[in-house]
Design an enzyme around this catalytic site. Sequence first.
Site, PDB file in Angstrom:
ATOM      1  N   GLU A 316      -4.096  14.553  26.374  1.00 45.56           N
ATOM      2  CA  GLU A 316      -3.287  14.502  25.155  1.00 45.56           C
ATOM      3  C   GLU A 316      -1.860  14.909  25.489  1.00 45.56           C
ATOM      4  O   GLU A 316      -1.628  15.901  26.197  1.00 45.56           O
ATOM      5  CB  GLU A 316      -3.851  15.434  24.081  1.00 45.56           C
ATOM      6  N   GLU A 321       5.562  18.530  18.118  1.00 48.22           N
ATOM      7  CA  GLU A 321       4.795  19.107  17.018  1.00 48.22           C
ATOM      8  C   GLU A 321       5.671  20.122  16.308  1.00 48.22           C
ATOM      9  O   GLU A 321       6.556  20.747  16.916  1.00 48.22           O
ATOM     10  CB  GLU A 321       3.521  19.786  17.519  1.00 48.22           C
TER      11      GLU A 321
END
Length: 436
Positions: A316, A321
């Site tokens: 990932e 974020e």
Amino acid sequence: MKRIDILKMIFVCFGFLLLASCGSNDSESGMNANFTFDYTDGNHVEFKNESEGEYYSMEWDFGNGETPVTTTDKNKSFSIYYPVEGEYNVTLTLFGFTGDKAEVSKIISISNTDFEISFSAEIDPTNPNNVVLVNTTIGNYDSFKWVYRNIDVDNEKNTIAYFPKSGQYEIELIVAVGNDTFSTKQTITIIQDDPNYVDNMTLVWSDEFDGTSVNTDYWTFETGSGGWGNNELQNYTNGDNAEVTDGMLIITAKKVNDDKVAGSYTSTRLISKGKKEFTYGRYEIRAKLPSGTGIWPAIWMLGSNLNTAGWPACGEIDIMEYVGYQPDVVHATVHTTAGSGSNGDGSSVPLTTAEEEFHVYGLLWDETEMVFYIDTPDNVTHTYAPSTKTASNWPFDESQFFILNVAVGGNWGGAQGIDNAIFPQSMEVDYVRVYQ
């Protein structure tokens, strides 16, 4: 005759018998390994099992450097292609029901070279990051391809392979002859990084969001609630929370009720899985972020083998974020089997205008490292480059797909609760671009 001479003769004869033996069979097990072979032409040999006794399976090693073939079919015959003149040692091994085995070996002779796979790989003296490849294979074949840096180049006898970073790299040539394939590999050494690596990249795909709706040739709406592995509270809808207008993708999280439970909010999660997937390159997403406690937008990627490898083995890449309770701080993180969740490898950096202005969230990804940046490649925020790469810490030589979403609550986004007064909240995306 003297006794010592008799003993010498016995030992000589015994030694001769050992050297002349074409294999070994375990007579106590009742297995007797044997096979016959016929030359169907100058380069093809057909093998048939003629073994006797009770045994479970067989292993054929045809002496051609290929992986041995294991089978339980005692009547199966094999036609093997030997393209190069020479002698080959063929071994058949029997495996019994109690772990015992017996084997036999025979030599076959090929008198004709049909084709011999080979290639040259030379560093370009005018550019140390280019390798000149020439297919020098001798004989007849149907097709071939070069494989390097996860790139396939088909049927180009002379080609140039580009390696932007210093290090050692493997180049493979695969040649097809009928239903058979043959390969050979070489390792080359690149002595320096290309200083123009980033500038030389070209745009290979982008979504500029110039239409009036989400392009379903590029994106799929992932729908549903259920927490998404992080106890999130939003329900992702099939397009109700996404719009394309004025050259922007707008993903909006909305409040349904004040209960702060699963389904109390709606939002959008877009993925490019199966439509736009990439390996290596420069990735840039220009976006403006939502605000408020409980909001959790993300721009990220997952391995295309997610369904088979699972998470986090697929890898990932969190390009960006953001958690609303920690305003003006953006995060970049890598998750692997070696480190995932709170143990992921990442960095957090201040960005005082993350909610008020558009910024470019970027990633440079090649075989050696991942470099995260904001606005320009010179403004590096995080580098991920394990010194020794393994399957557990570097599953990043395979393709990945994009995910754009705005979550509500969850283990991280909701760690300090949710302020229901903030909704609706939107993440605006100007473009997604891939350079290689």
